[in-house]
Design an enzyme around this catalytic site. Structure first.
Site, PDB file in Angstrom:
ATOM      1  N   LYS A 213       0.833  -1.206   0.000  1.00 36.05           N
ATOM      2  CA  LYS A 213       0.000   0.000   0.000  1.00 36.05           C
ATOM      3  C   LYS A 213       0.865   1.252   0.000  1.00 36.05           C
ATOM      4  CE  LYS A 213      -2.576   0.843   3.657  1.00 36.05           C
ATOM      5  NZ  LYS A 213      -3.713   0.696   4.578  1.00 36.05           N
ATOM      6  N   GLU A 219      10.410  -5.605   3.282  1.00 32.90           N
ATOM      7  CA  GLU A 219      10.521  -7.000   2.858  1.00 32.90           C
ATOM      8  C   GLU A 219       9.970  -7.204   1.452  1.00 32.90           C
ATOM      9  OE1 GLU A 219       9.461  -7.234   7.365  1.00 32.90           O
ATOM     10  OE2 GLU A 219       9.049  -5.916   5.650  1.00 32.90           O
ATOM     11  N   GLY A 270      -4.398  -3.704   6.136  1.00 30.06           N
ATOM     12  CA  GLY A 270      -3.839  -4.865   5.445  1.00 30.06           C
ATOM     13  C   GLY A 270      -4.521  -6.165   5.812  1.00 30.06           C
ATOM     14  N   ARG A 271      -4.794  -6.372   7.109  1.00 29.23           N
ATOM     15  CA  ARG A 271      -5.386  -7.642   7.532  1.00 29.23           C
ATOM     16  C   ARG A 271      -6.857  -7.744   7.166  1.00 29.23           C
ATOM     17  NH1 ARG A 271      -3.948  -4.292  11.468  1.00 29.23           N
ATOM     18  NH2 ARG A 271      -5.393  -3.590  13.110  1.00 29.23           N
ATOM     19  N   GLU A 357      -3.379  -8.825  15.812  1.00 31.72           N
ATOM     20  CA  GLU A 357      -2.892  -7.501  15.420  1.00 31.72           C
ATOM     21  C   GLU A 357      -3.946  -6.437  15.711  1.00 31.72           C
ATOM     22  OE1 GLU A 357       0.112  -6.941  12.008  1.00 31.72           O
ATOM     23  OE2 GLU A 357      -1.766  -6.228  11.140  1.00 31.72           O
ATOM     24  N   HIS A 388      -3.643 -35.114  16.270  1.00 31.44           N
ATOM     25  CA  HIS A 388      -2.408 -35.861  16.501  1.00 31.44           C
ATOM     26  C   HIS A 388      -1.245 -34.922  16.826  1.00 31.44           C
ATOM     27  CE1 HIS A 388      -4.031 -39.765  15.099  1.00 31.44           C
ATOM     28  NE2 HIS A 388      -4.843 -38.978  14.432  1.00 31.44           N
ATOM     29  N   LYS A 503      10.643  -2.669  12.920  1.00 31.60           N
ATOM     30  CA  LYS A 503      11.052  -2.095  11.628  1.00 31.60           C
ATOM     31  C   LYS A 503      12.093  -0.987  11.825  1.00 31.60           C
ATOM     32  CE  LYS A 503       6.690  -2.887   9.123  1.00 31.60           C
ATOM     33  NZ  LYS A 503       5.591  -2.224   8.378  1.00 31.60           N
TER      34      LYS A 503
END
Length: 527
Positions: A213, A219, A270-271, A357, A388, A503
């Site tokens: 954005k 990254e 973002g999420r 978040e 399991h 960051k």
């Protein structure tokens, strides 16, 4: 008039606190009237799904107080303010408009004379047009050949949600003849991630989507350069193999280094961006735009149910309130998301980000410390694999961890086999219902190692089949649950300052602007 108060100032919450350990799930689901309870404590959701909360620690008295709490906290009014464009994100002074991506719930939302709903619809139309040209062979590689694979480069909400949604629909699309392009995802700045994904691709026929954005995500930009290096070494022009999803003010916007650009704005977190261009471009390229439109339809239907003031008709609000009772009255520290569907293999990871978040905060929306616990830890894996793995702790550990099961009567592919008198899908569903009862009722045994205390509460979301519409409804249910819990805790659920400090320190390390312990740790890796 809407007022924002801390949870512990609400009279209905004080009443709720007097009902700690009020209901024994073990007794309720072991009683002769248990079947009536299972039928009664059930709420219809969008897209044919159902939310069943009969294995939760609720009673008519608790539900009545939860309704009082929803009314006193003005949950319906606060949601209305949100979708009508109020500045709900107080930390960043922004609106919160992800609901508008999939349909309008209230008034036109304007920002600096721009109609936000029209803007988002224009981006969907741009994606649709682009996708049709890619699938139709009007947009091709330099050799005039069709793209067969799409690979998304992004991190956090630019990866977790879209990746989870793609995996959720991949087998459905294959079975229904609408798997147009395979999709891959590159997220981690670890070069082994990018190298591994690129090695699996036919670069000549791969279209990359760069998602950032701001256009400055460290990254993501590092991975972009990583991929471009591979393309150039293969003799390919990166500008012919990349599109961008970004904001109109970012350096990626209207950039000739990309075949096309699609836009979101600061009002889409973002999420919460899977229903925006962030998810729309990759999902439409993979499955066709009509499939993405069905996904949006299911999400909008869920948003409409979230407007109801009656909590028994608003499953997202009810889920949020029960979760708050578990966290703030019963004192349970975590919640496990347990989908009995391999298609939802990455759905818990997406919800982990969306929830933790959003509501992993210790100050209220005005920046003042709160005196109560807030968001739980979220984790999960698909059944039956999880059985399991970590179910041991869930059954016999010292902490009680509430469970949210998700299941479907039919699988997506129609492929199955009968073994020992039942199909694999029936075995899957049998495991699910057995676990609900095992967690709730436990098992008495004179051998302490084989004693199961029970009393582990769970909910169940179920439907006939995981389709695009059902997936959209499922996603929006949890997004709205998170939103309502944030309102109850009086948090700003729409910023994420917790990701910023790392960051900043990373930039200092890379600039060699460090000292003390930070410098000592950097020297371990020869930075």
């Amino acid at each position: 008039m809407i007022t924002w108060q801390n949870l512990d100032k609400l009279e209905s919450f004080k009443k709720l606190q007097t009902l700690k350990n009020h209901v024994s799930i073990k007794e309720e689901l072991s009683s002769p009237t248990a079947a009536e309870r299972v039928a009664r404590y059930s709420a219809p959701m969008a897209a044919g799904l159902t939310y069943n909360y009969s294995a939760k620690e609720v009673s008519p008295q608790i539900l009545a107080i939860l309704q009082e709490l929803a009314d006193e906290a003005q949950l319906t009014g606060k949601f209305q303010e949100l979708y009508n464009g109020a500045t709900i994100n107080t930390g960043e002074n922004r609106k919160v408009l992800h609901h508008l991506l999939r349909g309008q719930l209230g008034e036109d939302v304007l920002h600096q004379s721009k109609n936000e709903g029209v803007f988002y619809q224009q981006q969907l139309e741009a994606i649709k047009t682009f996708v049709e040209k890619v699938h139709g062979g009007q947009i091709t590689n330099a050799a005039g050949e069709k793209f067969t694979t799409v690979a998304q480069i992004g991190i956090g909400g630019s990866d977790l949600g879209p990746r989870a949604m793609y995996l959720a629909l991949e087998q459905w699309a294959r079975a229904n003849g609408c798997l147009k392009m395979k999709a891959a995802f590159i997220s981690n700045v670890d070069p082994d991630d990018g190298a591994g994904v690129v090695a699996s691709l036919d670069l000549n026929h791969t279209l990359f989507i760069l998602v950032s954005k701001s256009g400055t995500t460290q990254e993501t930009l590092a991975n972009e350069l990583f991929v471009k290096d591979f393309l150039q070494k293969a003799g390919l022009d990166p500008a012919k193999h990349m599109v961008a999803v970004t904001s109109e003010t970012s350096p990626l916007a209207n950039n000739p280094a990309y075949l096309a650009s699609f836009y979101i704005d600061d009002f889409i977190g973002g999420r919460y961006s899977s229903t925006s261009a962030v998810g729309g471009a990759v999902l439409s390229l993979a499955f066709g735009y009509d499939v993405f439109a069905s996904f949006l339809k299911g999400a909008h239907e869920a948003d409409v149910t979230a407007c109801a003031s009656d909590i028994t008709k608003n499953p997202a609000m009810l889920d949020a309130l029960i979760g708050l009772y578990e966290r703030n009255v019963q004192g349970y520290p975590a919640t496990a998301i347990l989908p009995y569907s391999q298609a939802l293999s990455r759905f818990p990871a997406h919800l982990q980000q969306a929830d933790m978040e959003s509501n992993g905060k210790q100050v209220n929306r005005d920046g003042q410390p709160v005196d109560y616990v807030t968001g739980p830890a979220i984790f999960g894996e698909p059944g039956t694999n999880g059985q399991h793995s970590f179910y041991q702790l869930l059954h016999q550990g010292t902490d009680i961890i509430p469970l949210q099961f998700i299941g479907f009567k039919e699988n997506q592919t129609g492929c199955d086999v009968t073994v020992d008198g039942s199909t694999s899908q029936k075995k899957l569903c049998a495991n699910l219902v057995a676990q609900i009862m095992a967690f709730a009722c436990g098992k008495d045994d004179s051998n302490p190692n084989k004693f199961f205390p029970g009393g582990r509460p769970s909910s169940l979301i179920y439907g006939d089949k995981l389709t695009p519409e059902a997936l959209g409804a499922l996603l929006a249910h949890f997004e709205n649950k998170i939103m309502f819990q944030g309102f109850l805790w009086n948090l700003n659920s729409f910023d994420q300052e917790g990701v910023q400090l790392g960051k900043i320190l990373t930039k200092q390390v890379l600039a060699h602007n460090t000292e003390g312990a930070l410098q000592a740790f950097a020297e371990i890796f020869d930075i």
